[in-house]
Write a protein that holds these residues in place. Structure first.
Motif, PDB file in Angstrom:
ATOM      1  N   VAL A  25      12.967  33.740  26.835  1.00 19.02           N
ATOM      2  CA  VAL A  25      12.757  35.004  27.545  1.00 19.02           C
ATOM      3  C   VAL A  25      11.932  34.758  28.797  1.00 19.02           C
ATOM      4  CG1 VAL A  25      11.595  37.216  27.411  1.00 19.02           C
ATOM      5  CG2 VAL A  25      13.014  36.471  25.534  1.00 19.02           C
ATOM      6  N   LEU A  26      10.929  33.851  28.663  1.00 19.42           N
ATOM      7  CA  LEU A  26      10.017  33.644  29.785  1.00 19.42           C
ATOM      8  C   LEU A  26      10.645  32.816  30.895  1.00 19.42           C
ATOM      9  CD1 LEU A  26       6.626  33.022  27.981  1.00 19.42           C
ATOM     10  CD2 LEU A  26       7.321  35.026  29.261  1.00 19.42           C
ATOM     11  N   THR A  27      11.479  31.864  30.542  1.00 14.67           N
ATOM     12  CA  THR A  27      11.932  30.917  31.564  1.00 14.67           C
ATOM     13  C   THR A  27      13.301  31.251  32.123  1.00 14.67           C
ATOM     14  OG1 THR A  27      12.758  29.512  29.821  1.00 14.67           O
ATOM     15  CG2 THR A  27      10.584  28.995  30.706  1.00 14.67           C
ATOM     16  N   ARG A  28      14.140  31.928  31.378  1.00 12.19           N
ATOM     17  CA  ARG A  28      15.493  32.174  31.849  1.00 12.19           C
ATOM     18  C   ARG A  28      15.511  33.175  32.987  1.00 12.19           C
ATOM     19  NH1 ARG A  28      19.610  28.707  31.002  1.00 12.19           N
ATOM     20  NH2 ARG A  28      19.314  27.717  28.977  1.00 12.19           N
ATOM     21  N   ARG A  29      16.382  32.965  34.003  1.00 11.16           N
ATOM     22  CA  ARG A  29      16.501  33.934  35.082  1.00 11.16           C
ATOM     23  C   ARG A  29      17.722  34.815  34.898  1.00 11.16           C
ATOM     24  NH1 ARG A  29      16.018  30.392  40.329  1.00 11.16           N
ATOM     25  NH2 ARG A  29      16.599  32.335  41.301  1.00 11.16           N
ATOM     26  N   ILE A  95      17.064  38.286  37.176  1.00 12.39           N
ATOM     27  CA  ILE A  95      16.022  39.303  37.055  1.00 12.39           C
ATOM     28  C   ILE A  95      14.918  39.112  38.091  1.00 12.39           C
ATOM     29  CG2 ILE A  95      16.312  39.987  34.643  1.00 12.39           C
ATOM     30  CD1 ILE A  95      14.096  37.964  34.012  1.00 12.39           C
ATOM     31  N   ASN A  96      14.810  37.923  38.686  1.00 17.13           N
ATOM     32  CA  ASN A  96      13.783  37.760  39.721  1.00 17.13           C
ATOM     33  C   ASN A  96      14.106  38.565  40.976  1.00 17.13           C
ATOM     34  OD1 ASN A  96      12.330  36.177  38.130  1.00 17.13           O
ATOM     35  ND2 ASN A  96      12.414  34.334  39.393  1.00 17.13           N
ATOM     36  N   LEU A  98      15.472  41.473  40.900  1.00 19.11           N
ATOM     37  CA  LEU A  98      15.210  42.883  40.605  1.00 19.11           C
ATOM     38  C   LEU A  98      13.723  43.100  40.325  1.00 19.11           C
ATOM     39  CD1 LEU A  98      18.261  43.411  38.291  1.00 19.11           C
ATOM     40  CD2 LEU A  98      18.049  44.056  40.677  1.00 19.11           C
ATOM     41  N   SER A  99      12.920  43.040  41.384  1.00 18.98           N
ATOM     42  CA  SER A  99      11.482  43.218  41.171  1.00 18.98           C
ATOM     43  C   SER A  99      10.942  44.326  42.082  1.00 18.98           C
ATOM     44  CB  SER A  99      10.750  41.908  41.457  1.00 18.98           C
ATOM     45  OG  SER A  99      10.972  41.545  42.801  1.00 18.98           O
ATOM     46  N   LEU A 101       9.966  47.303  41.269  1.00 21.57           N
ATOM     47  CA  LEU A 101       8.949  48.176  40.665  1.00 21.57           C
ATOM     48  C   LEU A 101       7.585  47.518  40.674  1.00 21.57           C
ATOM     49  CD1 LEU A 101      10.434  49.983  37.543  1.00 21.57           C
ATOM     50  CD2 LEU A 101       9.238  50.995  39.464  1.00 21.57           C
ATOM     51  N   LYS A 102       7.186  46.956  41.830  1.00 20.26           N
ATOM     52  CA  LYS A 102       5.851  46.362  41.823  1.00 20.26           C
ATOM     53  C   LYS A 102       4.862  47.306  42.515  1.00 20.26           C
ATOM     54  CE  LYS A 102       7.082  43.451  45.757  1.00 20.26           C
ATOM     55  NZ  LYS A 102       7.872  42.258  45.852  1.00 20.26           N
ATOM     56  N   GLY A 103       3.581  47.147  42.189  1.00 21.77           N
ATOM     57  CA  GLY A 103       2.594  48.118  42.682  1.00 21.77           C
ATOM     58  C   GLY A 103       2.146  47.827  44.095  1.00 21.77           C
TER      59      GLY A 103
END
Lengths: 103, 616
Positions: A25-29, A95-96, A98-99, A101-103
């Motif tokens: 989950v952590l490493t896959r893009r 998923i990288n 699609l980011s 939603l960052k503050g």
């Protein structure tokens, strides 16, 4: 129970599977692989339930596994649907990218 | 019959409510009838009440209406208290008030806000009646603030002009200074004597406090503070001349006949307290004396017809204070009544002159108007004579009573008397300066002016003329109210002193004639003397009091306001806001938008929690 596998082995296997899933989950893009890793983690949980159920000779562990199986099926159905939508809209499964939603 | 007093404030209140709820949609005819008619009905009731009160021979009569509130022994009621003093006051308020209302239907006929004017006027009469009829200090205070509010509303009646709004605010703020002192006085009285009922309170004060002790002196001083604010006496007199910005009937009703004399009423009503504090009572006399002299000087240098009358009002109320201070209680109230007659006459006459000359107020642009304005001429002749205490006019009797009583004060009596007589001399000068400049000499403008016609303007003027001439013979039923004073003694005064008192005002009239009537002496020559111009400027500005107050209070306040424009207290709260914003900006960086970052922090958090659970 003759020749039974010790409970520690089962639990260690579940732990290893869970960790592998988490690393995935952590490493896959690619989000499809993320979803698959998530399934691995769910199955690790299910294995832990089965092992615990056979250790205490209770049916609850297997019932819990059936529940997790159903849950996983439902989750994959929704998750794949979302992935298709995402691919249609953004033309990517990374998923990288699609980011937003960052503050 | 006496129980009908409750109708007295009810009619003006109804008139106010009808006019207020009609929102100015009423035609001028009905609005005028309602506005003036309500006061007329009140006056009829007051006359009925007066007759039956005097026939009954009662000393006082209380009519309870309802209990305002009742909390732990504190139960001020809305009770109306009638005695000789309040009887005189209600007759003056409704009688003179009715005449002024009738006059206003003519004076304000062309004003687009006709019904708003009568709405405020009725509210004023209602509040004023509550003030004089209230049997407890709380009700009195309600009326007191009510008339202050109406005064504010009516000074600023023509609110289009910013100056009028300024004058209204000034009147409101300056009187508020006195009202604050008075409110503290009322708190002190209630805390010390445990009652708000005026008569009970006065009896308790007499029984518990020694003459000359500290408590009555402090309370009397605080009440005096309220009285000088409302009655435009030193040091709070600066608002009244500016209050002339309002319509002229307002100046007649509120700023000459009724509201400004509320301070006199207050002191007369609580005279027992002042008798317990002889030093404060003497202070009242000196405040009155100094005010009447200062205002007399200023009135001689004014050119605006209404401002002359305004300073004259300040000066005449000074006489009332002098009378109160020397213990001539009924003399002061008597002067209040006669002053209401002749000063209302003068103001309404001035209104007629101003209206006839298309709102001209500078007396040096009038001149030789006696042929064009015969009614105005008669008004000023009779009103002026009464004001200068010409023998056997109304002002003569009342001023006489005050000055003779002043002479009888031990020690300082002669000085008080002398000051009062000199003030009367000034009164002669400034009144007839106005009279000669406006009605004699050569015409200096408005050559073809025509006097305004109308019975509703002329009739009140003629009635007030009669009252100004013969009002001195009206007996005032005040003996029972001030019974323990030394009023019943025969006054002994030498013929010489009496002669001086009559002659000095006449002498003042003669001086005015020499300067402005005949032209034998000329004011221009007097002005060319060295230093006289500066003196004239000084007196004309009202002894520089406005500038002094600007320097002492207004400018420091404005300076503080400027310094604190960014609000020092707010800095603390701004800091709190900045701090939380900084914390927010710090934490917001963890929200990266990367899914794996969230997963990692969740997993790390879980591991940390489990570690804590296992280890501890």
């Amino acid at each position: 129970m003759m020749g039974a596998i010790p409970v520690e082995h089962g639990l260690i296997l579940a732990g290893i599977l869970f960790s592998l899933g988490l690393i995935g989950v952590l490493t896959r893009r690619n989000i499809v692989f993320v979803l698959m890793s998530l399934e691995v983690m769910l199955n690790a949980c299910g294995l832990a339930f089965i092992v615990a159920g056979s250790r205490w000779e209770q049916a609850d562990g297997q019932i819990m596994f059936v529940l997790i199986l159903t849950l996983a099926a439902a989750e994959v159905a929704v998750g794949l649907g979302l992935i298709i939508q995402m691919y249609r809209r953004f033309q990517t499964v990374d998923i990288n990218v699609l980011s937003e939603l960052k503050g | 019959m006496l129980d009908l007093i409750w109708l007295l404030p009810t009619f003006p209140l109804l008139g106010f409510l009808i006019l207020a709820l009609a929102e100015g949609k009423l035609a001028k005819g009905p609005a005028g009838w309602i506005g003036a008619g309500s006061i007329g009905l009140s006056f009829a009731v007051a006359a009925l009440v007066a007759v039956s009160f005097l026939q009954s021979g009662l000393e006082s009569h209380t009519v309870p209406i309802w209990t305002w509130m009742s909390v732990a022994g504190f139960d001020p009621g809305i009770n109306l208290y009638l005695d000789g003093l309040s009887l005189v006051m209600i007759l003056v308020i409704t009688g003179v008030g009715f005449l002024i209302h009738v006059y206003s239907t003519g004076y304000m006929a062309d004003d687009p806000d006709f019904s708003r004017f009568f709405c405020y006027m009725n509210l004023f009469v209602f509040a004023m009646l509550l003030l004089v009829l209230g049997d407890n200090l709380l009700l009195l205070y309600l009326g007191w603030e009510g008339v202050g509010l109406c005064s504010y509303l009516l000074i600023g009646f023509w609110y289009d002009d910013p100056y009028n709004g300024y004058a209204a605010r000034k009147a409101f703020v300056v009187t508020r200074v006195g009202d604050t002192a008075m409110a503290i006085g009322l708190f002190l009285l209630f805390a010390q004597l445990g009652t708000l009922n005026i008569q009970d309170m006065l009896h308790a004060a007499e029984a518990e406090w020694a003459v000359g002790s500290a408590l009555p002196a402090i309370t009397a001083l605080l009440l005096l503070g309220g009285a000088v604010g409302k009655s435009a006496q030193l040091p709070l007199q600066t608002w009244l001349p500016d209050a002339m910005a309002g319509p002229t009937p307002i100046s007649a009703l509120i700023h000459a006949a009724t509201m400004v004399t509320a301070g006199v009423y207050l002191i007369a009503r609580t005279h027992t307290l002042f008798e317990l504090a002889p030093n404060v009572q003497l202070l009242v006399a000196w405040v009155g004396l100094i005010t009447l002299l200062m205002a007399g000087f200023t009135a001689m240098t004014q050119n605006d017809i209404k401002r002359i009358l305004a300073y004259s009002t300040v000066s005449q109320i000074g006489y009332m204070f002098l009378g109160l201070g020397v213990g001539a209680w009924s003399g002061a109230i008597f002067h209040l009544m006669t002053h209401a007659f002749f000063k209302a006459l003068l103001f309404l006459g001035a209104g007629a002159v101003i209206l006839s000359l298309h709102h001209e107020q500078d007396i040096f642009r009038m001149g030789a108007k006696r042929k064009q304005l015969p009614v105005g001429f008669l008004c000023f002749l009779i009103g002026g004579l009464a004001l200068t205490a010409f023998p056997y006019t109304s002002g003569y009797f009342s001023k006489d009573e005050i000055l003779i009583a002043a002479l009888e004060v031990e020690g300082q009596g002669l000085w008080l008397w002398l000051g009062g007589v000199i003030g009367a001399f000034f009164t002669g000068i400034y009144t007839f300066r106005l009279f000669f400049v406006v009605f004699f000499g050569e015409s200096r403008g408005h050559h073809d002016a025509k006097e305004v016609k109308g019975l509703n303007i002329a009739l009140p003027l003629f009635i007030l003329m009669a009252l100004s001439l013969f009002g001195g013979w009206i007996p005032v039923p005040l003996d029972a109210v001030f019974s323990h004073g030394a009023e019943h003694e025969e006054h002994h005064i030498s013929a010489f002193m009496h002669g001086v008192m009559i002659a000095l005002p006449l002498f003042g009239i003669a001086i005015s004639y020499l300067f402005y009537g005949s032209g034998i002496l000329s004011a221009e020559k007097l002005m060319s003397l060295p230093g006289s111009r500066a003196l004239h400027r000084f007196w004309n500005s009202g002894w520089g009091m406005d500038r002094l107050y600007d320097f002492l209070f207004v400018n420091p306040f404005l300076y503080l306001a400027r310094v604190n424009a960014k609000d020092i207290i707010d800095a603390f709260y701004d800091m709190l806001a900045a701090l939380s914003r900084a914390g927010h900006l710090l934490i917001v960086r963890t929200q990266t938008g990367y899914l794996r970052w969230y997963v990692l922090s969740m997993a790390a958090g879980l591991v940390a929690l489990i570690a804590v659970g296992v280890l501890l």
